[in-house]
Design a protein around this motif. Sequence first.
Motif, PDB file in Angstrom:
ATOM      1  N   VAL A  10       0.783  -1.404   0.048  1.00 29.90           N
ATOM      2  CA  VAL A  10       0.016   0.029  -0.085  1.00 29.90           C
ATOM      3  C   VAL A  10       0.715   1.214  -0.043  1.00 29.90           C
ATOM      4  O   VAL A  10       0.752   2.115  -0.773  1.00 29.90           O
ATOM      5  CB  VAL A  10      -0.842   0.040   1.025  1.00 29.90           C
ATOM      6  CG1 VAL A  10      -1.579   1.266   1.436  1.00 29.90           C
ATOM      7  CG2 VAL A  10      -2.028  -1.195   1.136  1.00 29.90           C
ATOM      8  N   THR A  11       1.860   1.174   0.806  1.00 28.30           N
ATOM      9  CA  THR A  11       2.771   2.411   0.880  1.00 28.30           C
ATOM     10  C   THR A  11       3.448   2.715  -0.417  1.00 28.30           C
ATOM     11  O   THR A  11       3.390   3.875  -0.849  1.00 28.30           O
ATOM     12  CB  THR A  11       3.820   2.369   2.083  1.00 28.30           C
ATOM     13  OG1 THR A  11       3.224   2.120   3.170  1.00 28.30           O
ATOM     14  CG2 THR A  11       4.647   3.536   2.215  1.00 28.30           C
ATOM     15  N   LEU A  12       4.115   1.918  -0.756  1.00 27.90           N
ATOM     16  CA  LEU A  12       4.970   1.922  -2.269  1.00 27.90           C
ATOM     17  C   LEU A  12       3.914   2.289  -3.167  1.00 27.90           C
ATOM     18  O   LEU A  12       4.334   2.994  -4.349  1.00 27.90           O
ATOM     19  CB  LEU A  12       5.880   0.616  -2.191  1.00 27.90           C
ATOM     20  CG  LEU A  12       6.923   0.330  -1.483  1.00 27.90           C
ATOM     21  CD1 LEU A  12       7.716  -0.830  -1.715  1.00 27.90           C
ATOM     22  CD2 LEU A  12       7.911   1.674  -1.419  1.00 27.90           C
ATOM     23  N   PHE A  13       2.836   1.400  -3.436  1.00 29.41           N
ATOM     24  CA  PHE A  13       1.814   1.613  -4.362  1.00 29.41           C
ATOM     25  C   PHE A  13       1.329   3.166  -4.355  1.00 29.41           C
ATOM     26  O   PHE A  13       1.416   3.736  -5.731  1.00 29.41           O
ATOM     27  CB  PHE A  13       0.586   0.762  -4.580  1.00 29.41           C
ATOM     28  CG  PHE A  13      -0.169   0.802  -5.668  1.00 29.41           C
ATOM     29  CD1 PHE A  13       0.348  -0.031  -6.748  1.00 29.41           C
ATOM     30  CD2 PHE A  13      -1.230   1.594  -5.842  1.00 29.41           C
ATOM     31  CE1 PHE A  13      -0.687  -0.011  -7.870  1.00 29.41           C
ATOM     32  CE2 PHE A  13      -1.997   1.577  -6.922  1.00 29.41           C
ATOM     33  CZ  PHE A  13      -1.645   0.909  -8.049  1.00 29.41           C
ATOM     34  N   ILE A 156      11.895   7.146  -1.726  1.00 28.29           N
ATOM     35  CA  ILE A 156      13.140   6.882  -0.799  1.00 28.29           C
ATOM     36  C   ILE A 156      13.032   6.608   0.468  1.00 28.29           C
ATOM     37  O   ILE A 156      13.394   5.864   1.258  1.00 28.29           O
ATOM     38  CB  ILE A 156      14.287   7.874  -1.358  1.00 28.29           C
ATOM     39  CG1 ILE A 156      14.646   7.960  -2.555  1.00 28.29           C
ATOM     40  CG2 ILE A 156      15.427   7.984  -0.132  1.00 28.29           C
ATOM     41  CD1 ILE A 156      15.640   9.064  -3.169  1.00 28.29           C
ATOM     42  N   THR A 157      12.177   7.660   1.051  1.00 29.58           N
ATOM     43  CA  THR A 157      11.687   7.530   2.556  1.00 29.58           C
ATOM     44  C   THR A 157      10.868   6.260   2.669  1.00 29.58           C
ATOM     45  O   THR A 157      11.406   5.701   3.733  1.00 29.58           O
ATOM     46  CB  THR A 157      10.898   8.723   3.046  1.00 29.58           C
ATOM     47  OG1 THR A 157      11.836   9.961   2.661  1.00 29.58           O
ATOM     48  CG2 THR A 157      10.598   8.783   4.632  1.00 29.58           C
ATOM     49  N   SER A 158       9.763   6.020   1.901  1.00 31.23           N
ATOM     50  CA  SER A 158       9.000   4.865   2.345  1.00 31.23           C
ATOM     51  C   SER A 158       9.866   3.471   2.242  1.00 31.23           C
ATOM     52  O   SER A 158       9.800   2.870   3.322  1.00 31.23           O
ATOM     53  CB  SER A 158       7.930   4.782   1.388  1.00 31.23           C
ATOM     54  OG  SER A 158       7.116   5.925   1.237  1.00 31.23           O
ATOM     55  N   THR A 159      10.862   3.409   1.183  1.00 28.24           N
ATOM     56  CA  THR A 159      11.697   2.215   1.027  1.00 28.24           C
ATOM     57  C   THR A 159      12.388   1.837   2.190  1.00 28.24           C
ATOM     58  O   THR A 159      12.334   0.893   2.793  1.00 28.24           O
ATOM     59  CB  THR A 159      12.374   2.265  -0.197  1.00 28.24           C
ATOM     60  OG1 THR A 159      11.546   2.558  -1.237  1.00 28.24           O
ATOM     61  CG2 THR A 159      13.277   1.146  -0.403  1.00 28.24           C
ATOM     62  N   LEU A 160      13.288   3.217   2.774  1.00 29.30           N
ATOM     63  CA  LEU A 160      14.009   3.063   3.833  1.00 29.30           C
ATOM     64  C   LEU A 160      13.275   2.407   5.189  1.00 29.30           C
ATOM     65  O   LEU A 160      13.786   1.839   5.924  1.00 29.30           O
ATOM     66  CB  LEU A 160      14.946   4.446   3.961  1.00 29.30           C
ATOM     67  CG  LEU A 160      16.000   4.532   5.039  1.00 29.30           C
ATOM     68  CD1 LEU A 160      16.934   3.065   4.989  1.00 29.30           C
ATOM     69  CD2 LEU A 160      17.033   5.547   4.906  1.00 29.30           C
ATOM     70  N   LEU A 161      12.118   3.161   5.200  1.00 29.75           N
ATOM     71  CA  LEU A 161      11.477   2.923   6.225  1.00 29.75           C
ATOM     72  C   LEU A 161      10.765   1.600   6.728  1.00 29.75           C
ATOM     73  O   LEU A 161      10.833   0.865   7.456  1.00 29.75           O
ATOM     74  CB  LEU A 161      10.054   3.887   6.587  1.00 29.75           C
ATOM     75  CG  LEU A 161      10.450   5.484   6.853  1.00 29.75           C
ATOM     76  CD1 LEU A 161       8.955   6.127   6.676  1.00 29.75           C
ATOM     77  CD2 LEU A 161      10.954   5.377   8.365  1.00 29.75           C
ATOM     78  N   ILE A 179       8.136  -6.896  -2.858  1.00 30.26           N
ATOM     79  CA  ILE A 179       7.022  -5.967  -3.051  1.00 30.26           C
ATOM     80  C   ILE A 179       7.295  -4.684  -3.688  1.00 30.26           C
ATOM     81  O   ILE A 179       6.733  -4.308  -4.474  1.00 30.26           O
ATOM     82  CB  ILE A 179       6.345  -5.502  -1.685  1.00 30.26           C
ATOM     83  CG1 ILE A 179       5.637  -6.713  -0.855  1.00 30.26           C
ATOM     84  CG2 ILE A 179       5.275  -4.397  -1.802  1.00 30.26           C
ATOM     85  CD1 ILE A 179       4.479  -7.300  -1.312  1.00 30.26           C
ATOM     86  N   LEU A 180       8.525  -4.156  -3.542  1.00 35.95           N
ATOM     87  CA  LEU A 180       8.839  -3.070  -4.424  1.00 35.95           C
ATOM     88  C   LEU A 180       9.144  -3.514  -5.658  1.00 35.95           C
ATOM     89  O   LEU A 180       8.739  -2.642  -6.736  1.00 35.95           O
ATOM     90  CB  LEU A 180      10.423  -2.696  -3.935  1.00 35.95           C
ATOM     91  CG  LEU A 180      11.201  -1.628  -4.483  1.00 35.95           C
ATOM     92  CD1 LEU A 180      10.343  -0.463  -4.664  1.00 35.95           C
ATOM     93  CD2 LEU A 180      12.639  -1.397  -3.930  1.00 35.95           C
ATOM     94  N   ALA A 181       9.507  -4.725  -5.852  1.00 34.39           N
ATOM     95  CA  ALA A 181       9.892  -5.138  -7.528  1.00 34.39           C
ATOM     96  C   ALA A 181       8.403  -5.071  -8.041  1.00 34.39           C
ATOM     97  O   ALA A 181       8.238  -4.831  -9.272  1.00 34.39           O
ATOM     98  CB  ALA A 181      10.717  -6.260  -7.461  1.00 34.39           C
ATOM     99  N   LEU A 182       7.582  -5.710  -7.369  1.00 33.44           N
ATOM    100  CA  LEU A 182       6.195  -5.817  -7.955  1.00 33.44           C
ATOM    101  C   LEU A 182       5.507  -4.523  -8.156  1.00 33.44           C
ATOM    102  O   LEU A 182       4.831  -4.269  -9.134  1.00 33.44           O
ATOM    103  CB  LEU A 182       5.341  -6.493  -7.050  1.00 33.44           C
ATOM    104  CG  LEU A 182       3.724  -6.805  -7.185  1.00 33.44           C
ATOM    105  CD1 LEU A 182       3.453  -7.421  -8.549  1.00 33.44           C
ATOM    106  CD2 LEU A 182       2.981  -7.350  -6.004  1.00 33.44           C
ATOM    107  N   VAL A 183       5.575  -3.577  -7.211  1.00 30.96           N
ATOM    108  CA  VAL A 183       5.332  -2.149  -7.543  1.00 30.96           C
ATOM    109  C   VAL A 183       5.859  -1.493  -8.700  1.00 30.96           C
ATOM    110  O   VAL A 183       5.340  -0.974  -9.556  1.00 30.96           O
ATOM    111  CB  VAL A 183       5.298  -1.281  -6.494  1.00 30.96           C
ATOM    112  CG1 VAL A 183       4.928   0.197  -6.695  1.00 30.96           C
ATOM    113  CG2 VAL A 183       4.484  -1.724  -5.277  1.00 30.96           C
ATOM    114  N   LEU A 184       7.166  -1.694  -8.799  1.00 26.20           N
ATOM    115  CA  LEU A 184       7.891  -1.322 -10.128  1.00 26.20           C
ATOM    116  C   LEU A 184       7.449  -1.972 -11.439  1.00 26.20           C
ATOM    117  O   LEU A 184       7.171  -1.289 -12.355  1.00 26.20           O
ATOM    118  CB  LEU A 184       9.486  -1.267  -9.708  1.00 26.20           C
ATOM    119  CG  LEU A 184      10.060  -0.477  -8.949  1.00 26.20           C
ATOM    120  CD1 LEU A 184      11.708  -1.128  -8.658  1.00 26.20           C
ATOM    121  CD2 LEU A 184       9.891   1.032  -9.286  1.00 26.20           C
TER     122      LEU A 184
END
Length: 242
Positions: A10-13, A156-161, A179-184
């Motif tokens: 949810v956050t990254l999307f 960047i902030t979300s990924t680090l958090l 999840i990051l790869a999925l959103v990308l």
Amino acid sequence: MIELAISAFVTLFVIIDPVGLAPMYGALTRDHGEAARRRMAIRGVAVGGLVLLGFAVGGEALLGAIGVSLDAFRVAGGVLLFVVAFDMVFERRTERRRRQVEAAHAADIGAGAAAMLAAESAFAAPEIMDDALTHEHEDVSVFPLAIPLIAGPGAITSTLLLTTRAGGDWLALALVLGILALVLALTLGALLIAGRLNRLLGETAAAVISRVLGILLAALAAQFILDGAAALVLDVIHRGGA
């Protein structure tokens, strides 16, 4: 683990916002051919992903090097995400992205026009003509697509958090990176079908989706702030008791 996966997605999307990014990319590449748009979309997502991966892997070490605690970063990051959410709900982020797109497009046109004028000289060398044709449609994959539209401060902030929430659990870290790869991947898909997606959603539907996602992001940002503040207060109490 399921809670972390849902929170990460949810956050990254919401932050990367593939649905909102697609029309911006369509406007940015409106003068490019289909093959060029596809090539720039792939390159832009790849560069943005590498930037986010770098912060996911080395961001915690960077914070330690400059003497910033993770809890303080959670509070600061939560405030930043809340500002992003506020902009989304009131459509300020959409307007800011539109200005970035228009500025980049104007720079593209200016560079192409200058090169073409130079090439119009009867004595222009062949390499000048090649340069004019190269700048006629500038590559926008790195700027502004990868940075700051994909790998901006909020992403960047979300990924680090999210990676700091995983702690030393390699399985949890792998889950966040997955999840990051999925959103990308979803972002790349949205960019590749940007033209059709614009016609399908329309401006009204895109605005509604952006506002709903903004509210969800505000709630997640508040949770980051509360978690970080609570940990800081407990740390102060513990030090005082000691």
